[in-house]
Design a protein around this motif. Structure first.
Motif, PDB file in Angstrom:
ATOM      1  N   THR A 130       2.227  -1.308  -3.547  1.00 41.83           N
ATOM      2  CA  THR A 130       0.653  -2.826  -3.554  1.00 41.83           C
ATOM      3  C   THR A 130       0.877  -4.497  -2.331  1.00 41.83           C
ATOM      4  O   THR A 130      -0.176  -4.949  -1.987  1.00 41.83           O
ATOM      5  CB  THR A 130       0.340  -3.309  -4.605  1.00 41.83           C
ATOM      6  OG1 THR A 130       2.186  -3.483  -5.542  1.00 41.83           O
ATOM      7  CG2 THR A 130       0.362  -1.937  -5.290  1.00 41.83           C
ATOM      8  N   MET A 133       0.383  -3.968   0.854  1.00 39.82           N
ATOM      9  CA  MET A 133      -1.034  -3.705   1.591  1.00 39.82           C
ATOM     10  C   MET A 133      -1.870  -4.751   1.516  1.00 39.82           C
ATOM     11  O   MET A 133      -2.751  -5.321   1.966  1.00 39.82           O
ATOM     12  CB  MET A 133      -1.876  -2.934   0.238  1.00 39.82           C
ATOM     13  CG  MET A 133      -2.267  -1.444   0.080  1.00 39.82           C
ATOM     14  SD  MET A 133      -2.331  -0.368   1.616  1.00 39.82           S
ATOM     15  CE  MET A 133      -4.028  -0.988   1.783  1.00 39.82           C
ATOM     16  N   HIS A 134      -1.261  -5.896   0.897  1.00 37.42           N
ATOM     17  CA  HIS A 134      -1.761  -7.336   1.069  1.00 37.42           C
ATOM     18  C   HIS A 134      -1.560  -7.895   1.602  1.00 37.42           C
ATOM     19  O   HIS A 134      -1.887  -8.689   2.428  1.00 37.42           O
ATOM     20  CB  HIS A 134      -1.743  -7.961   0.179  1.00 37.42           C
ATOM     21  CG  HIS A 134      -1.967  -7.544  -1.842  1.00 37.42           C
ATOM     22  ND1 HIS A 134      -3.096  -7.604  -2.188  1.00 37.42           N
ATOM     23  CD2 HIS A 134      -1.398  -7.414  -2.903  1.00 37.42           C
ATOM     24  CE1 HIS A 134      -4.018  -7.536  -3.344  1.00 37.42           C
ATOM     25  NE2 HIS A 134      -2.529  -7.024  -3.819  1.00 37.42           N
ATOM     26  N   LEU A 136      -0.675  -6.338   5.074  1.00 36.01           N
ATOM     27  CA  LEU A 136      -1.896  -5.764   5.244  1.00 36.01           C
ATOM     28  C   LEU A 136      -3.449  -6.162   6.364  1.00 36.01           C
ATOM     29  O   LEU A 136      -3.511  -6.912   6.478  1.00 36.01           O
ATOM     30  CB  LEU A 136      -1.923  -3.990   5.687  1.00 36.01           C
ATOM     31  CG  LEU A 136      -0.368  -3.458   6.162  1.00 36.01           C
ATOM     32  CD1 LEU A 136      -1.099  -1.213   6.124  1.00 36.01           C
ATOM     33  CD2 LEU A 136      -1.095  -3.462   8.068  1.00 36.01           C
ATOM     34  N   ASN A 137      -3.831  -6.311   4.578  1.00 37.88           N
ATOM     35  CA  ASN A 137      -4.785  -7.140   4.860  1.00 37.88           C
ATOM     36  C   ASN A 137      -5.161  -8.384   4.916  1.00 37.88           C
ATOM     37  O   ASN A 137      -6.065  -9.001   5.430  1.00 37.88           O
ATOM     38  CB  ASN A 137      -5.798  -6.576   2.689  1.00 37.88           C
ATOM     39  CG  ASN A 137      -5.886  -4.867   2.799  1.00 37.88           C
ATOM     40  OD1 ASN A 137      -6.239  -4.250   3.904  1.00 37.88           O
ATOM     41  ND2 ASN A 137      -5.763  -4.719   1.835  1.00 37.88           N
ATOM     42  N   SER A 138      -4.151  -8.968   4.939  1.00 31.83           N
ATOM     43  CA  SER A 138      -3.605 -10.718   5.359  1.00 31.83           C
ATOM     44  C   SER A 138      -3.570 -10.313   6.838  1.00 31.83           C
ATOM     45  O   SER A 138      -3.338 -12.061   7.204  1.00 31.83           O
ATOM     46  CB  SER A 138      -3.661 -11.830   4.090  1.00 31.83           C
ATOM     47  OG  SER A 138      -1.887 -11.441   4.503  1.00 31.83           O
ATOM     48  N   TYR A 150      -3.627   5.225  -0.071  1.00 31.00           N
ATOM     49  CA  TYR A 150      -4.063   4.019  -0.380  1.00 31.00           C
ATOM     50  C   TYR A 150      -5.194   3.781   0.147  1.00 31.00           C
ATOM     51  O   TYR A 150      -4.925   4.185   1.690  1.00 31.00           O
ATOM     52  CB  TYR A 150      -3.361   3.089  -0.865  1.00 31.00           C
ATOM     53  CG  TYR A 150      -2.468   2.121  -1.408  1.00 31.00           C
ATOM     54  CD1 TYR A 150      -2.478   1.052  -2.389  1.00 31.00           C
ATOM     55  CD2 TYR A 150      -0.858   2.892  -1.203  1.00 31.00           C
ATOM     56  CE1 TYR A 150      -1.086   1.482  -3.330  1.00 31.00           C
ATOM     57  CE2 TYR A 150       0.336   2.717  -1.919  1.00 31.00           C
ATOM     58  CZ  TYR A 150       0.392   2.081  -2.704  1.00 31.00           C
ATOM     59  OH  TYR A 150       0.796   1.675  -4.084  1.00 31.00           O
ATOM     60  N   GLU A 151      -6.194   3.444  -0.240  1.00 36.08           N
ATOM     61  CA  GLU A 151      -7.752   2.947   0.938  1.00 36.08           C
ATOM     62  C   GLU A 151      -7.339   2.276   2.035  1.00 36.08           C
ATOM     63  O   GLU A 151      -7.321   1.141   1.795  1.00 36.08           O
ATOM     64  CB  GLU A 151      -8.485   3.067   0.308  1.00 36.08           C
ATOM     65  CG  GLU A 151      -9.957   2.653   0.778  1.00 36.08           C
ATOM     66  CD  GLU A 151     -11.353   2.358  -0.031  1.00 36.08           C
ATOM     67  OE1 GLU A 151     -12.217   2.900  -0.085  1.00 36.08           O
ATOM     68  OE2 GLU A 151     -11.136   1.888  -1.233  1.00 36.08           O
ATOM     69  N   TRP A 152      -6.963   2.644   3.213  1.00 29.72           N
ATOM     70  CA  TRP A 152      -7.317   1.767   4.257  1.00 29.72           C
ATOM     71  C   TRP A 152      -7.915   2.099   5.493  1.00 29.72           C
ATOM     72  O   TRP A 152      -8.582   3.457   5.746  1.00 29.72           O
ATOM     73  CB  TRP A 152      -5.977   2.245   5.076  1.00 29.72           C
ATOM     74  CG  TRP A 152      -5.555   1.482   6.403  1.00 29.72           C
ATOM     75  CD1 TRP A 152      -5.031   1.912   7.214  1.00 29.72           C
ATOM     76  CD2 TRP A 152      -5.098  -0.140   6.650  1.00 29.72           C
ATOM     77  NE1 TRP A 152      -4.794   1.152   8.855  1.00 29.72           N
ATOM     78  CE2 TRP A 152      -5.304  -0.494   7.741  1.00 29.72           C
ATOM     79  CE3 TRP A 152      -5.436  -1.168   4.836  1.00 29.72           C
ATOM     80  CZ2 TRP A 152      -5.497  -1.492   8.301  1.00 29.72           C
ATOM     81  CZ3 TRP A 152      -5.093  -2.576   5.595  1.00 29.72           C
ATOM     82  CH2 TRP A 152      -4.949  -2.960   7.313  1.00 29.72           C
ATOM     83  N   TYR A 153      -8.300   1.219   5.954  1.00 28.64           N
ATOM     84  CA  TYR A 153      -9.741   1.739   7.111  1.00 28.64           C
ATOM     85  C   TYR A 153      -8.809   1.408   8.322  1.00 28.64           C
ATOM     86  O   TYR A 153     -10.303   1.792   9.287  1.00 28.64           O
ATOM     87  CB  TYR A 153     -11.678   0.681   7.116  1.00 28.64           C
ATOM     88  CG  TYR A 153     -11.996   1.145   5.439  1.00 28.64           C
ATOM     89  CD1 TYR A 153     -12.418   1.496   5.000  1.00 28.64           C
ATOM     90  CD2 TYR A 153     -11.375   0.553   4.473  1.00 28.64           C
ATOM     91  CE1 TYR A 153     -13.098   2.883   3.778  1.00 28.64           C
ATOM     92  CE2 TYR A 153     -11.971   0.040   3.245  1.00 28.64           C
ATOM     93  CZ  TYR A 153     -12.903   1.428   2.993  1.00 28.64           C
ATOM     94  OH  TYR A 153     -13.008   1.639   1.958  1.00 28.64           O
ATOM     95  N   ASN A 265      -4.361  -1.939  11.709  1.00 27.58           N
ATOM     96  CA  ASN A 265      -4.719  -1.932  13.406  1.00 27.58           C
ATOM     97  C   ASN A 265      -5.082  -1.573  14.351  1.00 27.58           C
ATOM     98  O   ASN A 265      -4.230  -1.790  14.950  1.00 27.58           O
ATOM     99  CB  ASN A 265      -5.627  -2.875  12.530  1.00 27.58           C
ATOM    100  CG  ASN A 265      -6.185  -3.370  11.234  1.00 27.58           C
ATOM    101  OD1 ASN A 265      -7.051  -2.563  11.027  1.00 27.58           O
ATOM    102  ND2 ASN A 265      -5.467  -4.113  10.634  1.00 27.58           N
TER     103      ASN A 265
END
Length: 287
Positions: A130, A133-134, A136-138, A150-153, A265
């Motif tokens: 978890t 994931m934070h 990665l998202n940042s 985990y949900e990942w686009y 990404n």
């Protein structure tokens, strides 16, 4: 403002304490205070105010902290792309890796990769999936290695599948599990849900939890002493543990598996360091 100002604001925003921020920045507290006062003078406003045991940021300070974070990311991205223009594979590879994978797999992987690409440096953040994931998202890391679903686009590649196992010092009958002392440990929600899902599939009674540990390795040591049984991912188990292990399956016979994913990404593929590391991971049979 310059890079040192951005970093000072980011660290102070994370710590909410000037003395702790100064320690992380390897500067004296008076030096940091002087820099912050100059920033307040430059912008003509208060950036934070004192509270018990620390500080809190004003609305202007929060806005500036967001700006500093954005500028740090842009500067790092610029450095990455400039290094990428050179013929050699060089630069800093920023990885976010789940704790278990980092402990049991990552050191050998990085050693082998370094042997092929000695000019690549590593910035590695480890933690629960978890947490990764934070990161990665940042965009704080270029690549994330996470365990669980985990949900990942963005893009993702399945690196590894492993089974969950019951471990015990002595032989046990799985049907007797609800009456046996069970040792728990702190972990991320993905693994906890997987274990709980299997248990509910097999039993109507909850486990008889007699211990709560903060780490999987501590839990395993307790099991070695015959103090109870537990459920661990296969990655944590070694032949030298001398434990009885039982691969878990659901009632329908399907094994209880946990996936390890590589996530990133599309835009990071423009960096030669990242592309070579992804190719290396996909070709490494030791995973």
């Amino acid at each position: 403002m310059d890079e040192k100002d951005w970093l000072a604001i980011r660290v102070l925003y994370e710590e909410k304490n000037i003395s702790r921020a100064a320690e992380r920045l390897y500067v004296s507290q008076p030096a940091l205070t002087y820099r912050l006062k100059n920033l307040e003078k430059e912008f003509g406003t208060s950036l934070f105010y004192k509270v018990k045991n620390g500080i809190e940021f004003t609305s202007e300070g929060i806005y500036l902290a967001d700006y500093a974070e954005e500028m740090i990311r842009k500067l790092q991205k610029t450095k990455d792309y400039i290094l990428n223009m050179q013929n050699e594979v060089r630069g800093t590879l920023r990885l976010g890796v789940s704790s278990n994978f980092a402990q049991y797999k990552l050191p050998k992987i990085l050693k082998k990769f370094s042997a092929q690409f000695p000019h690549v440096q590593f910035s590695v953040h480890t933690g629960w999936s978890t947490d990764i994931m934070h990161l990665l998202n940042s965009a704080s890391v270029q690549l994330g290695i996470l365990r669980g679903n985990y949900e990942w686009y963005g893009l993702k590649t399945l690196l590894h599948k492993e089974r969950l196992c019951l471990i015990s010092k002595d032989e046990v009958d799985l049907d007797d599990l609800p009456s046996l002392p069970f040792i728990n440990y702190k972990t991320d929600s993905s693994l906890k849900n997987l274990i709980n899902g299997w248990w509910r599939d097999r039993f109507s009674d909850p486990p008889l939890v007699t211990m709560e540990n903060d780490r999987q390795e501590t839990c395993k040591e307790m099991v070695k002493q015959g103090l109870g049984v537990s459920i661990l991912p296969e990655i944590c188990l070694q032949p030298s543990d001398n434990l009885h292990t039982y691969g878990l399956s659901y009632k329908n016979g399907e094994p209880v598996l946990r996936n390890t994913w590589l996530m990133y990404n599309q835009d990071v593929l423009r960096l030669s360091t990242v592309k070579h590391f992804i190719d290396f991971l996909n070709k490494t049979a030791s995973l």
